[in-house]
Design a protein around this motif. Sequence first.
Motif, PDB file in Angstrom:
ATOM      1  N   ALA A   1     -73.020   3.283 -32.140  1.00  0.00           N
ATOM      2  CA  ALA A   1     -72.489   4.691 -32.242  1.00  0.00           C
ATOM      3  C   ALA A   1     -72.361   5.334 -33.357  1.00  0.00           C
ATOM      4  N   LEU A   2     -72.549   6.452 -33.575  1.00  0.00           N
ATOM      5  CA  LEU A   2     -72.484   7.221 -35.069  1.00  0.00           C
ATOM      6  C   LEU A   2     -71.235   6.892 -35.768  1.00  0.00           C
ATOM      7  N   GLY A   3     -70.095   7.197 -35.048  1.00  0.00           N
ATOM      8  CA  GLY A   3     -68.752   6.778 -35.606  1.00  0.00           C
ATOM      9  C   GLY A   3     -68.502   5.664 -36.128  1.00  0.00           C
ATOM     10  N   THR A   4     -69.001   4.597 -35.453  1.00  0.00           N
ATOM     11  CA  THR A   4     -68.808   3.029 -35.940  1.00  0.00           C
ATOM     12  C   THR A   4     -69.814   2.674 -36.981  1.00  0.00           C
ATOM     13  N   THR A   5     -71.096   3.432 -36.878  1.00  0.00           N
ATOM     14  CA  THR A   5     -71.758   3.268 -38.029  1.00  0.00           C
ATOM     15  C   THR A   5     -71.390   3.963 -39.444  1.00  0.00           C
ATOM     16  N   LEU A   6     -70.832   5.045 -39.514  1.00  0.00           N
ATOM     17  CA  LEU A   6     -70.167   5.683 -40.495  1.00  0.00           C
ATOM     18  C   LEU A   6     -68.767   4.722 -41.033  1.00  0.00           C
ATOM     19  N   PHE A   7     -68.187   4.416 -39.936  1.00  0.00           N
ATOM     20  CA  PHE A   7     -66.835   3.815 -40.438  1.00  0.00           C
ATOM     21  C   PHE A   7     -67.413   2.384 -41.045  1.00  0.00           C
TER      22      PHE A   7
ATOM     23  N   ALA B   1     -70.028   1.768 -42.641  1.00  0.00           N
ATOM     24  CA  ALA B   1     -70.488   2.117 -44.160  1.00  0.00           C
ATOM     25  C   ALA B   1     -69.206   2.534 -45.057  1.00  0.00           C
ATOM     26  N   ALA B   2     -68.269   3.075 -44.649  1.00  0.00           N
ATOM     27  CA  ALA B   2     -67.091   3.498 -45.336  1.00  0.00           C
ATOM     28  C   ALA B   2     -66.394   2.313 -45.770  1.00  0.00           C
ATOM     29  N   VAL B   3     -66.418   1.316 -44.737  1.00  0.00           N
ATOM     30  CA  VAL B   3     -65.472   0.071 -45.222  1.00  0.00           C
ATOM     31  C   VAL B   3     -66.263  -0.884 -46.176  1.00  0.00           C
ATOM     32  N   GLY B   4     -67.706  -0.466 -45.896  1.00  0.00           N
ATOM     33  CA  GLY B   4     -68.633  -1.223 -46.868  1.00  0.00           C
ATOM     34  C   GLY B   4     -68.461  -0.946 -48.495  1.00  0.00           C
ATOM     35  N   GLY B   5     -68.447   0.473 -48.535  1.00  0.00           N
ATOM     36  CA  GLY B   5     -68.026   1.033 -49.769  1.00  0.00           C
ATOM     37  C   GLY B   5     -66.802   0.771 -50.377  1.00  0.00           C
ATOM     38  N   GLY B   6     -65.682   0.631 -49.456  1.00  0.00           N
ATOM     39  CA  GLY B   6     -64.353   0.180 -50.107  1.00  0.00           C
ATOM     40  C   GLY B   6     -64.304  -1.047 -50.495  1.00  0.00           C
TER      41      GLY B   6
END
Length: 119
Positions: free
Chosen positions: A74-80, A82-87
């Motif tokens: 899901a798009l939302g899961t993918t973006l989440f 990615a955000a956690v990986g950046g954090g």
Amino acid sequence: MSIHDDATGIPAGGDRQGRPAPQALAPSTRPTRTAALWVAVAVGLVVLVMLIVFFVQNQDMITVRFLGLEGTLALGTTLFIAAVGGGVLVALAGGARILQLRITDHRRRKAVGGPGVAP
């Protein structure tokens, strides 16, 4: 009522609507740990609600390709993710910098013979 000779032009003992002047506030007390914890929990709950709304609104399935792997999320899961990986990357860089500063400070204290250094 007489007007003070100040720039505000507010009558003595009150404002223009005839209300009494506010009393001096009591000295503020220092916030407790419990109050800080309560505020942190409240902010955390608001963030979680916003994440839930984000996931619900972004349920479109997309194909993700990474290092030769391919999958559908899901798009939302993918973006989440990615955000956690950046954090995580930011946390690792910050931790490395803090470790570097502590080592430098330890070496400086050892060379100078500052407090906390064993003989």
